[in-house]
Design an enzyme around this catalytic site. Structure first.
Site, PDB file in Angstrom:
ATOM      1  N   PHE A  94      -5.681   1.391   4.194  1.00  0.00           N
ATOM      2  CA  PHE A  94      -5.070   0.387   5.057  1.00  0.00           C
ATOM      3  C   PHE A  94      -4.890   0.966   6.455  1.00  0.00           C
ATOM      4  O   PHE A  94      -5.148   2.154   6.680  1.00  0.00           O
ATOM      5  CB  PHE A  94      -3.726  -0.084   4.479  1.00  0.00           C
ATOM      6  CG  PHE A  94      -2.624   0.938   4.553  1.00  0.00           C
ATOM      7  CD1 PHE A  94      -2.559   1.969   3.631  1.00  0.00           C
ATOM      8  CD2 PHE A  94      -1.662   0.873   5.556  1.00  0.00           C
ATOM      9  CE1 PHE A  94      -1.544   2.914   3.701  1.00  0.00           C
ATOM     10  CE2 PHE A  94      -0.634   1.827   5.633  1.00  0.00           C
ATOM     11  CZ  PHE A  94      -0.585   2.840   4.708  1.00  0.00           C
ATOM     12  N   HIS A 126      -0.203  12.838   5.126  1.00  0.00           N
ATOM     13  CA  HIS A 126       1.138  12.904   5.716  1.00  0.00           C
ATOM     14  C   HIS A 126       2.195  12.356   4.748  1.00  0.00           C
ATOM     15  O   HIS A 126       3.225  12.976   4.509  1.00  0.00           O
ATOM     16  CB  HIS A 126       1.123  12.083   7.011  1.00  0.00           C
ATOM     17  CG  HIS A 126       0.394  10.770   6.883  1.00  0.00           C
ATOM     18  ND1 HIS A 126      -0.947  10.701   6.558  1.00  0.00           N
ATOM     19  CD2 HIS A 126       0.807   9.491   6.931  1.00  0.00           C
ATOM     20  CE1 HIS A 126      -1.318   9.455   6.453  1.00  0.00           C
ATOM     21  NE2 HIS A 126      -0.274   8.681   6.668  1.00  0.00           N
ATOM     22  N   ASP A 177       8.689   6.096   8.189  1.00  0.00           N
ATOM     23  CA  ASP A 177       8.056   5.591   9.390  1.00  0.00           C
ATOM     24  C   ASP A 177       6.933   6.556   9.727  1.00  0.00           C
ATOM     25  O   ASP A 177       7.109   7.775   9.638  1.00  0.00           O
ATOM     26  CB  ASP A 177       9.080   5.502  10.524  1.00  0.00           C
ATOM     27  CG  ASP A 177       8.687   4.429  11.527  1.00  0.00           C
ATOM     28  OD1 ASP A 177       8.044   3.445  11.137  1.00  0.00           O
ATOM     29  OD2 ASP A 177       9.012   4.587  12.719  1.00  0.00           O
ATOM     30  N   HIS A 236       0.846  -1.211   0.000  1.00  0.00           N
ATOM     31  CA  HIS A 236       0.000   0.000   0.000  1.00  0.00           C
ATOM     32  C   HIS A 236       0.872   1.249   0.000  1.00  0.00           C
ATOM     33  O   HIS A 236       0.655   2.185  -0.760  1.00  0.00           O
ATOM     34  CB  HIS A 236      -0.886   0.049   1.240  1.00  0.00           C
ATOM     35  CG  HIS A 236      -2.001  -0.934   1.244  1.00  0.00           C
ATOM     36  ND1 HIS A 236      -3.172  -0.727   0.574  1.00  0.00           N
ATOM     37  CD2 HIS A 236      -2.108  -2.125   1.838  1.00  0.00           C
ATOM     38  CE1 HIS A 236      -3.970  -1.753   0.760  1.00  0.00           C
ATOM     39  NE2 HIS A 236      -3.341  -2.623   1.522  1.00  0.00           N
TER      40      HIS A 236
HETATM   41  P1  IMP Z   1       4.836   1.858   9.968  1.00  0.00           P
HETATM   42  O1  IMP Z   1       5.285   3.196   9.532  1.00  0.00           O
HETATM   43  O2  IMP Z   1       4.790   0.878   8.852  1.00  0.00           O
HETATM   44  O3  IMP Z   1       5.561   1.377  11.195  1.00  0.00           O
HETATM   45  O4  IMP Z   1       3.308   2.028  10.326  1.00  0.00           O
HETATM   46  C1  IMP Z   1       2.851   2.371  11.596  1.00  0.00           C
HETATM   47  C2  IMP Z   1       1.392   2.092  11.739  1.00  0.00           C
HETATM   48  O5  IMP Z   1       0.677   3.160  11.169  1.00  0.00           O
HETATM   49  C3  IMP Z   1       0.868   0.811  11.094  1.00  0.00           C
HETATM   50  O6  IMP Z   1      -0.132   0.291  11.937  1.00  0.00           O
HETATM   51  C4  IMP Z   1       0.255   1.307   9.805  1.00  0.00           C
HETATM   52  O7  IMP Z   1      -0.804   0.487   9.395  1.00  0.00           O
HETATM   53  C5  IMP Z   1      -0.231   2.674  10.210  1.00  0.00           C
HETATM   54  N1  IMP Z   1      -0.206   3.592   9.076  1.00  0.00           N
HETATM   55  C6  IMP Z   1       0.892   4.068   8.429  1.00  0.00           C
HETATM   56  N2  IMP Z   1       0.512   4.885   7.432  1.00  0.00           N
HETATM   57  C7  IMP Z   1      -0.840   4.907   7.451  1.00  0.00           C
HETATM   58  C8  IMP Z   1      -1.803   5.567   6.636  1.00  0.00           C
HETATM   59  O8  IMP Z   1      -1.499   6.269   5.671  1.00  0.00           O
HETATM   60  N3  IMP Z   1      -3.094   5.341   6.963  1.00  0.00           N
HETATM   61  C9  IMP Z   1      -3.484   4.561   8.006  1.00  0.00           C
HETATM   62  N4  IMP Z   1      -2.629   3.920   8.786  1.00  0.00           N
HETATM   63  C10 IMP Z   1      -1.310   4.095   8.507  1.00  0.00           C
END
Ligand code: IMP
Length: 192
Positions: free
Chosen positions: A149, A177, A69, A12
């Site tokens: 997602f 973001h 991140d 995604h």
């Molecule tokens: P990471 O950056 O992959 O560690 O993601 C951290 C958490 O934030 C995970 O649970 C992702 O599913 C959530 N996350 C990251 N980006 C998004 C987004 O754009 N929409 C919704 N959830 C997000």
């Protein structure tokens, strides 16, 4: 064609970044370069975790690499889940369980104000750079929509009534973001 390695296996995220960068850029993920190990996010900040992933790929595989991140920061929860966003409800990293816990912890709170914060880290030859993107919004009372997602079904960006899951990729990729951080990255790459 400019090929970039993105230190992620989240399809995604890779698709979102590819759509935002537009034609002229090809994204390779960890799987594409034969990196099958999980790079553990062990650091206390988004910035350090993003750098750790980009550095790991640069040092072990030799490719110029970027990583990102993202954390969800909720005011009424003192900025949680923040750096723990992925594992908020446990190591299974289940989006359903994370959302359920978030909604439970916000029951009865007056403020549902929140923001997504993304850090993109670049580990290019001899250079490490951090770029930030923030999207302000609020947490919905319940899940809205099935698209996107992670926390998308419960995040309503400022100025909208629909969640990211309802707004779809076209809108999300303009205001999110990740879109803001990626636009800064694109400007850097193209000298714009
Ligand atoms: P990471 O950056 O992959 O560690 O993601 C951290 C958490 O934030 C995970 O649970 C992702 O599913 C959530 N996350 C990251 N980006 C998004 C987004 O754009 N929409 C919704 N959830 C997000």
């Amino acid at each position: 064609m400019h090929t970039l390695v993105f230190a992620t296996n989240n399809a995604h995220k890779a698709r979102e970044v590819e759509q935002i960068l537009g034609p002229g850029f090809e994204i390779k993920t960890l799987k594409d370069i034969g990196c099958h190990e999980e790079i553990e996010e062990t650091e206390p900040t988004l910035e350090e975790n993003a750098l750790l992933k980009a550095r790991y790929v640069k040092e072990k595989y030799g490719y110029d690499c970027f990583s990102e991140d993202t954390g969800l920061e909720v005011d009424a929860l003192g900025g949680a889940p923040g750096v723990h966003t992925a594992r908020y409800a446990g190591d299974a990293k289940s989006p359903e369980a994370n959302i359920a816990l978030l909604l439970k912890n916000l029951e009865g709170k007056n403020s549902r104000r929140a923001r997504f914060r993304t850090i993109i880290a670049l580990a290019f030859d001899g250079e490490e750079i951090l770029l930030e993107g923030i999207c302000e919004g609020r947490i919905a009372l319940e899940k809205q929509g099935n698209g996107g997602f992670g926390y998308d079904p419960v995040f309503i960006p400022e100025g909208y009534d629909q969640s990211f899951a309802e707004l779809g990729d076209a809108v999300k990729n303009k205001i999110s973001h990740r879109a803001i951080a990626t636009e800064k990255f694109k400007k850097m790459l193209t000298g714009g």
